[in-house]
Design a protein around this motif. Structure first.
Motif, PDB file in Angstrom:
ATOM      1  N   SER A  72       0.845  -1.189   0.000  1.00 40.45           N
ATOM      2  CA  SER A  72       0.000   0.000   0.000  1.00 40.45           C
ATOM      3  C   SER A  72       0.885   1.245   0.000  1.00 40.45           C
ATOM      4  O   SER A  72       1.900   1.297   0.687  1.00 40.45           O
ATOM      5  CB  SER A  72      -0.900   0.026   1.247  1.00 40.45           C
ATOM      6  N   VAL A  73       0.499   2.237  -0.794  1.00 45.72           N
ATOM      7  CA  VAL A  73       1.237   3.497  -0.874  1.00 45.72           C
ATOM      8  C   VAL A  73       0.343   4.601  -0.337  1.00 45.72           C
ATOM      9  O   VAL A  73      -0.773   4.801  -0.826  1.00 45.72           O
ATOM     10  CB  VAL A  73       1.655   3.807  -2.324  1.00 45.72           C
ATOM     11  N   VAL A  74       0.818   5.323   0.678  1.00 50.29           N
ATOM     12  CA  VAL A  74       0.039   6.370   1.320  1.00 50.29           C
ATOM     13  C   VAL A  74       0.799   7.688   1.240  1.00 50.29           C
ATOM     14  O   VAL A  74       1.979   7.750   1.617  1.00 50.29           O
ATOM     15  CB  VAL A  74      -0.263   6.028   2.798  1.00 50.29           C
ATOM     16  N   VAL A  75       0.154   8.730   0.747  1.00 52.09           N
ATOM     17  CA  VAL A  75       0.744  10.073   0.690  1.00 52.09           C
ATOM     18  C   VAL A  75       0.448  10.766   2.016  1.00 52.09           C
ATOM     19  O   VAL A  75      -0.712  10.917   2.393  1.00 52.09           O
ATOM     20  CB  VAL A  75       0.162  10.877  -0.476  1.00 52.09           C
ATOM     21  N   THR A  76       1.496  11.159   2.723  1.00 43.30           N
ATOM     22  CA  THR A  76       1.332  11.711   4.063  1.00 43.30           C
ATOM     23  C   THR A  76       2.006  13.064   4.188  1.00 43.30           C
ATOM     24  O   THR A  76       2.736  13.513   3.292  1.00 43.30           O
ATOM     25  CB  THR A  76       1.933  10.771   5.125  1.00 43.30           C
ATOM     26  N   GLY A  77       1.795  13.685   5.325  1.00 42.99           N
ATOM     27  CA  GLY A  77       2.500  14.902   5.672  1.00 42.99           C
ATOM     28  C   GLY A  77       3.872  14.574   6.233  1.00 42.99           C
ATOM     29  O   GLY A  77       4.301  13.424   6.279  1.00 42.99           O
ATOM     30  N   VAL A  81       2.732  12.052   9.280  1.00 43.25           N
ATOM     31  CA  VAL A  81       1.462  12.505   9.839  1.00 43.25           C
ATOM     32  C   VAL A  81       0.612  13.134   8.738  1.00 43.25           C
ATOM     33  O   VAL A  81       1.130  13.600   7.726  1.00 43.25           O
ATOM     34  CB  VAL A  81       1.681  13.513  10.981  1.00 43.25           C
ATOM     35  N   ARG A  82      -0.710  13.129   8.960  1.00 44.14           N
ATOM     36  CA  ARG A  82      -1.692  13.631   8.000  1.00 44.14           C
ATOM     37  C   ARG A  82      -1.694  12.776   6.740  1.00 44.14           C
ATOM     38  O   ARG A  82      -0.885  12.967   5.837  1.00 44.14           O
ATOM     39  CB  ARG A  82      -1.440  15.088   7.619  1.00 44.14           C
ATOM     40  N   ALA A  83      -2.573  11.807   6.648  1.00 47.33           N
ATOM     41  CA  ALA A  83      -2.718  10.989   5.453  1.00 47.33           C
ATOM     42  C   ALA A  83      -3.612  11.720   4.457  1.00 47.33           C
ATOM     43  O   ALA A  83      -4.756  12.029   4.756  1.00 47.33           O
ATOM     44  CB  ALA A  83      -3.311   9.632   5.813  1.00 47.33           C
ATOM     45  N   CYS A 184      -1.528  15.281  14.242  1.00 38.11           N
ATOM     46  CA  CYS A 184      -0.439  14.396  13.820  1.00 38.11           C
ATOM     47  C   CYS A 184      -0.774  12.935  14.106  1.00 38.11           C
ATOM     48  O   CYS A 184      -0.557  12.052  13.266  1.00 38.11           O
ATOM     49  CB  CYS A 184       0.856  14.776  14.537  1.00 38.11           C
ATOM     50  N   LEU A 185      -1.306  12.680  15.278  1.00 41.82           N
ATOM     51  CA  LEU A 185      -1.666  11.310  15.655  1.00 41.82           C
ATOM     52  C   LEU A 185      -2.740  10.760  14.726  1.00 41.82           C
ATOM     53  O   LEU A 185      -2.693   9.590  14.323  1.00 41.82           O
ATOM     54  CB  LEU A 185      -2.146  11.288  17.108  1.00 41.82           C
ATOM     55  N   TYR A 186      -3.722  11.586  14.374  1.00 45.45           N
ATOM     56  CA  TYR A 186      -4.779  11.136  13.460  1.00 45.45           C
ATOM     57  C   TYR A 186      -4.191  10.710  12.114  1.00 45.45           C
ATOM     58  O   TYR A 186      -4.659   9.750  11.489  1.00 45.45           O
ATOM     59  CB  TYR A 186      -5.802  12.247  13.244  1.00 45.45           C
ATOM     60  N   GLY A 187      -3.167  11.427  11.649  1.00 45.05           N
ATOM     61  CA  GLY A 187      -2.545  11.058  10.386  1.00 45.05           C
ATOM     62  C   GLY A 187      -1.886   9.698  10.436  1.00 45.05           C
ATOM     63  O   GLY A 187      -1.989   8.904   9.492  1.00 45.05           O
ATOM     64  N   ILE A 188      -1.193   9.413  11.535  1.00 39.81           N
ATOM     65  CA  ILE A 188      -0.537   8.114  11.688  1.00 39.81           C
ATOM     66  C   ILE A 188      -1.580   7.001  11.714  1.00 39.81           C
ATOM     67  O   ILE A 188      -1.436   5.965  11.052  1.00 39.81           O
ATOM     68  CB  ILE A 188       0.292   8.096  12.986  1.00 39.81           C
ATOM     69  N   VAL A 189      -2.642   7.186  12.489  1.00 40.69           N
ATOM     70  CA  VAL A 189      -3.693   6.166  12.583  1.00 40.69           C
ATOM     71  C   VAL A 189      -4.371   5.972  11.231  1.00 40.69           C
ATOM     72  O   VAL A 189      -4.635   4.833  10.814  1.00 40.69           O
ATOM     73  CB  VAL A 189      -4.733   6.565  13.655  1.00 40.69           C
ATOM     74  N   HIS A 190      -4.648   7.066  10.534  1.00 40.98           N
ATOM     75  CA  HIS A 190      -5.284   6.993   9.223  1.00 40.98           C
ATOM     76  C   HIS A 190      -4.441   6.154   8.263  1.00 40.98           C
ATOM     77  O   HIS A 190      -4.966   5.286   7.541  1.00 40.98           O
ATOM     78  CB  HIS A 190      -5.476   8.406   8.681  1.00 40.98           C
ATOM     79  N   ALA A 191      -3.144   6.393   8.241  1.00 40.31           N
ATOM     80  CA  ALA A 191      -2.256   5.639   7.359  1.00 40.31           C
ATOM     81  C   ALA A 191      -2.270   4.146   7.692  1.00 40.31           C
ATOM     82  O   ALA A 191      -2.291   3.298   6.802  1.00 40.31           O
ATOM     83  CB  ALA A 191      -0.833   6.192   7.456  1.00 40.31           C
ATOM     84  N   ALA A 192      -2.268   3.817   8.974  1.00 40.43           N
ATOM     85  CA  ALA A 192      -2.284   2.414   9.381  1.00 40.43           C
ATOM     86  C   ALA A 192      -3.591   1.727   8.977  1.00 40.43           C
ATOM     87  O   ALA A 192      -3.590   0.581   8.512  1.00 40.43           O
ATOM     88  CB  ALA A 192      -2.073   2.299  10.887  1.00 40.43           C
ATOM     89  N   LEU A 193      -4.716   2.417   9.147  1.00 42.37           N
ATOM     90  CA  LEU A 193      -6.006   1.823   8.788  1.00 42.37           C
ATOM     91  C   LEU A 193      -6.100   1.595   7.285  1.00 42.37           C
ATOM     92  O   LEU A 193      -6.633   0.564   6.840  1.00 42.37           O
ATOM     93  CB  LEU A 193      -7.146   2.732   9.259  1.00 42.37           C
ATOM     94  N   LEU A 194      -5.580   2.535   6.486  1.00 43.11           N
ATOM     95  CA  LEU A 194      -5.593   2.346   5.045  1.00 43.11           C
ATOM     96  C   LEU A 194      -4.729   1.154   4.651  1.00 43.11           C
ATOM     97  O   LEU A 194      -5.087   0.389   3.753  1.00 43.11           O
ATOM     98  CB  LEU A 194      -5.087   3.608   4.345  1.00 43.11           C
ATOM     99  N   ALA A 195      -3.585   0.986   5.315  1.00 42.71           N
ATOM    100  CA  ALA A 195      -2.707  -0.130   4.991  1.00 42.71           C
ATOM    101  C   ALA A 195      -3.355  -1.465   5.324  1.00 42.71           C
ATOM    102  O   ALA A 195      -3.098  -2.482   4.659  1.00 42.71           O
ATOM    103  CB  ALA A 195      -1.384   0.013   5.749  1.00 42.71           C
ATOM    104  N   ASP A 242       6.064  23.509  18.013  1.00 39.62           N
ATOM    105  CA  ASP A 242       6.846  22.638  18.887  1.00 39.62           C
ATOM    106  C   ASP A 242       6.175  21.274  19.070  1.00 39.62           C
ATOM    107  O   ASP A 242       6.854  20.241  19.163  1.00 39.62           O
ATOM    108  CB  ASP A 242       7.046  23.300  20.242  1.00 39.62           C
ATOM    109  N   ALA A 243       4.838  21.253  19.120  1.00 35.59           N
ATOM    110  CA  ALA A 243       4.125  19.981  19.284  1.00 35.59           C
ATOM    111  C   ALA A 243       4.332  19.097  18.070  1.00 35.59           C
ATOM    112  O   ALA A 243       4.579  17.889  18.196  1.00 35.59           O
ATOM    113  CB  ALA A 243       2.636  20.236  19.513  1.00 35.59           C
ATOM    114  N   ARG A 244       4.237  19.659  16.868  1.00 38.19           N
ATOM    115  CA  ARG A 244       4.428  18.865  15.648  1.00 38.19           C
ATOM    116  C   ARG A 244       5.852  18.338  15.562  1.00 38.19           C
ATOM    117  O   ARG A 244       6.072  17.160  15.238  1.00 38.19           O
ATOM    118  CB  ARG A 244       4.089  19.710  14.424  1.00 38.19           C
ATOM    119  N   ARG A 245       6.827  19.209  15.846  1.00 36.80           N
ATOM    120  CA  ARG A 245       8.220  18.788  15.750  1.00 36.80           C
ATOM    121  C   ARG A 245       8.546  17.713  16.785  1.00 36.80           C
ATOM    122  O   ARG A 245       9.165  16.688  16.450  1.00 36.80           O
ATOM    123  CB  ARG A 245       9.145  19.988  15.938  1.00 36.80           C
TER     124      ARG A 245
END
Length: 309
Positions: A72-77, A81-83, A184-195, A242-245
Motif C-alpha cells: 500500500s502506498v500512502v501520501v502523508t504529511g 502525519v496527516r494521510a 499528527c496522531l490522526y494522520g498516523i492512525v489513518h495511514a495504518a487503517l488504510l494499509a 513545537d508539538a508537531r516537531r
C-alpha cells in the motif's frame, strides 16, 4: 493481509527523494549535491505500506511494482502525519474490512468493541451490563482525572479542554499544542487503517464523519503520547510548531504504527489474534470469491448454471 508487525520494515517512510524503477528494482534517488546522487533500494516484497512524505516524486513503473508486491502506498504529511491520499493494491484482501463491518453492524458487537477500547485505554475492566452512555461518562471522568494530574505535575493550575477553530489563537498553549499533536496522531492512525484495508469512516464510539474510526483508534494512545507532550509545552512561545516537531521526533521511539496494527486486529477479531513472530508471511488474494448466505464463501471462476432452478 497480515502486515509483518515484527518486521521493522512493515512501514517505511520517505521524504525529499525520487522513487523510480530501474533494472534491479525500486529505489529512492537521493540528490546529495550537483555531482552526486545516491541510490537506496526499497525492499518492495518486504513492505506492507510505503509512506510518501513531502518532496517525494514517484514514477508509474515504481508504483506498478509496488502494487504487484501488494504494498500500500500512502501520501502523508511530514514525519508520516496527516494521510492525504492512498493507492491500495488489488491484492489487499478485505479480511479486516469485513471484520470491521460485521462488528459495526451488530449493536452488541459494536458495544463490545467500544468496551474493549475503554479497557485498553485505562487498563480497567468494565462491569457487565454497562451501556454506551455509562461508558462515555466513565471515560469522561478518567480523562478529567488525567487532566488534573498532568496540570498538577506541570504547575499550571486548572485545565479545561477547549477546541474552538473559530477562536484558535485565543486558546491557551496546552490546548493549542494538544490540537496540533492530535492532528499528527490522526494522520498516523489513518495511514495504518488504510494499509490494513479498513474503513476510516466506520467508528464504534465516534460516528457521522469519514474519520470516525480514526478518532476511535487515536484515543487509545493520547494518554501516552499527545497529552503529556501538550502539557510539557505549557510555556512554549509557539506550541503548535513545537508539538508537531516533538511528536515527529518521538515517533522514532514510540514505534506506534506496528502497535496500531496489532491493536486494531485485536479489536476487530479478538479470536484470531496472532503473535508478532507469526506474522512473517504475507497472504494475498489470487482470486476473488463469491458470497453465499448459506454456504458462505464459494470459489469464483466456476459456472453454476446447472444449479439454477
Amino acid at each position: 493481509m497480515l502486515p509483518r508487525v515484527a518486521d521493522s520494515l512493515s512501514f517505511l517512510y520517505l521524504d525529499m527523494v525520487r522513487v523510480v524503477q530501474d533494472d534491479t528494482g525500486v529505489c529512492a534517488q537521493i540528490r546529495v549535491d550537483e555531482n552526486r546522487t545516491d541510490l537506496v533500494y526499497i525492499p518492495t516484497a518486504a513492505l506492507s505500506c510505503l509512506l510518501l512524505g513531502p518532496g517525494v516524486s514517484i514514477t508509474t513503473r515504481a508504483l506498478a511494482t509496488l502494487a504487484r508486491h501488494g504494498t500500500s502506498v500512502v501520501v502523508t504529511g511530514s514525519g508520516g502525519v496527516r494521510a492525504y491520499a492512498s493507492v491500495l493494491p488489488d491484492s489487499l484482501t478485505t479480511t479486516w474490512l469485513e471484520h470491521q463491518v460485521h462488528a459495526f453492524s451488530d449493536p452488541e458487537r459494536r458495544l463490545s468493541v467500544a468496551v474493549h477500547m475503554y479497557e485498553m485505554r485505562f487498563d480497567d475492566e468494565v462491569p457487565a451490563g454497562v451501556g454506551l452512555p455509562q461508558l462515555r461518562g466513565m471515560e469522561g471522568q478518567r480523562m478529567k482525572a488525567l487532566y488534573r494530574l498532568l496540570a498538577q505535575q506541570h504547575g499550571i493550575g486548572r485545565f479545561r479542554r477547549n477546541y474552538h477553530p473559530d477562536q484558535w489563537q485565543e486558546q491557551d498553549p496546552v490546548n493549542l499544542a494538544l490540537s496540533a499533536a492530535n492532528t499528527c496522531l490522526y494522520g498516523i492512525v489513518h495511514a495504518a487503517l488504510l494499509a490494513l484495508g479498513c474503513s476510516p469512516a466506520l467508528g464504534f464510539v465516534h460516528t457521522g464523519t469519514q474519520h470516525a474510526f480514526v478518532y476511535d483508534v487515536a484515543d487509545l494512545y493520547k494518554a501516552q503520547t499527545t497529552l503529556p507532550l501538550a502539557f510539557s509545552l505549557h510555556d512554549s512561545p509557539d506550541p503548535e510548531r513545537d508539538a508537531r516537531r516533538k511528536f515527529r521526533e518521538d515517533l522514532r521511539l514510540l514505534r506506534l504504527l506496528p502497535r496500531i496494527v496489532r491493536d486494531v486486529q485485536s479489536l476487530l477479531n479478538p479470536n484470531s489474534a496472532v503473535p508478532d513472530e507469526n506474522l512473517s508471511e504475507r497472504h494475498h488474494v489470487d482470486m476473488v470469491h463469491l458470497w453465499d448466505p448459506k454456504a458462505g464463501v464459494l470459489p469464483a471462476g466456476v459456472n453454476y448454471g446447472g444449479e439454477a432452478g
